[in-house]
Design an enzyme around this catalytic site. Structure first.
Site, PDB file in Angstrom:
ATOM      1  N   ASP A   1       0.857  -1.186   0.000  1.00  0.00           N
ATOM      2  CA  ASP A   1       0.000   0.000   0.000  1.00  0.00           C
ATOM      3  C   ASP A   1       0.890   1.233   0.000  1.00  0.00           C
ATOM      4  OD1 ASP A   1      -2.778   1.220   0.399  1.00  0.00           O
ATOM      5  OD2 ASP A   1      -1.651   2.115   2.047  1.00  0.00           O
TER       6      ASP A   1
ATOM      7  N   ASP B   1      -3.241   1.703   6.607  1.00  0.00           N
ATOM      8  CA  ASP B   1      -2.346   1.272   5.531  1.00  0.00           C
ATOM      9  C   ASP B   1      -2.009  -0.213   5.652  1.00  0.00           C
ATOM     10  OD1 ASP B   1      -2.362   3.884   4.643  1.00  0.00           O
ATOM     11  OD2 ASP B   1      -0.499   4.419   5.659  1.00  0.00           O
TER      12      ASP B   1
ATOM     13  N   GLU C   1      -1.915  -1.364  -5.828  1.00  0.00           N
ATOM     14  CA  GLU C   1      -3.075  -0.694  -6.429  1.00  0.00           C
ATOM     15  C   GLU C   1      -2.675   0.102  -7.670  1.00  0.00           C
ATOM     16  OE1 GLU C   1      -6.330   0.512  -3.148  1.00  0.00           O
ATOM     17  OE2 GLU C   1      -4.332   1.324  -2.772  1.00  0.00           O
TER      18      GLU C   1
END
Length: 197
Positions: free
Chosen positions: A14, A179, A98
């Site tokens: 992340d 996170d 991501e």
């Protein structure tokens, strides 16, 4: 293709603004926030540049000073990014990250400076070529995947405003850094995804 020296098969990554990257293993790579640290010095030197007569010797000397500060900021960012991406791609066989809409984030004037300082685009670029070098693979979660809003323990989805830094699940009552929670969800996603790139 070389075999990865993987200590963990799958890792969720992340990326963020407060920290450079949080891994599902618990490892955190700090964001050096180079721009924030040198912001006052840069502002002072930029003001002095504006006060010089354009095209004069003093103007070019001052312009060089400003350029050196920008280079220093860039070097600090790149050093932190290189260390983080090397460690991640060298030690993990599958990396789940991501797909961030960096252009959209940069268009938000409130976030632009912090996003630029976090070096998102360069982080992804380095991770891509280093994963090829070390034989690891990358899985991209879509930007709509609710990694931050989903409980990594029970799967419950709940609202998660940007100002809230701790994920407190309303169902199973687990409390986790936002996170870290997102990274764990990305790792879970990687276990179900076979095809990458």
């Amino acid at each position: 293709m070389p075999k990865p020296s993987a200590t963990m098969t799958i890792v969720g990554v992340d990326v963020g603004i407060k920290v450079l990257a949080t891994l599902s293993t618990g490892v955190v790579f700090d964001n050096p926030k180079a721009r924030d640290k040198i912001k006052k010095k840069l502002a002072k030197q930029s003001r002095q540049l504006n006060n010089k007569t354009r095209g004069s010797k003093r103007y070019f000397k001052q312009k060089l000073r400003v350029a050196k500060i920008h280079k220093r900021i860039s070097d600090i960012r790149c050093d932190a990014t290189h260390k983080a991406t090397t460690a991640i791609s060298k030690n993990h066989a599958k990396i789940v990250i991501e797909s961030l809409n960096v252009k959209g984030m940069m268009s938000n004037h409130k976030l632009a400076g912090a996003v630029g300082d976090a070096n998102f685009y360069e982080f992804r670029r380095q991770l891509e070529y280093k994963s090829q070098k070390f034989g690891s693979e990358i899985v991209y979660a879509t930007m709509f995947y609710p990694s931050t809003k989903t409980c990594s323990n029970c799967g419950h989805v709940q609202p998660m405003p940007l100002s809230v830094r701790v994920f407190d699940c309303q169902i199973c009552r687990i409390s986790l850094d936002r996170d870290q929670n997102a990274a764990k969800n990305l790792e879970k996603l990687g276990r179900f995804v076979i095809k990458t790139r």
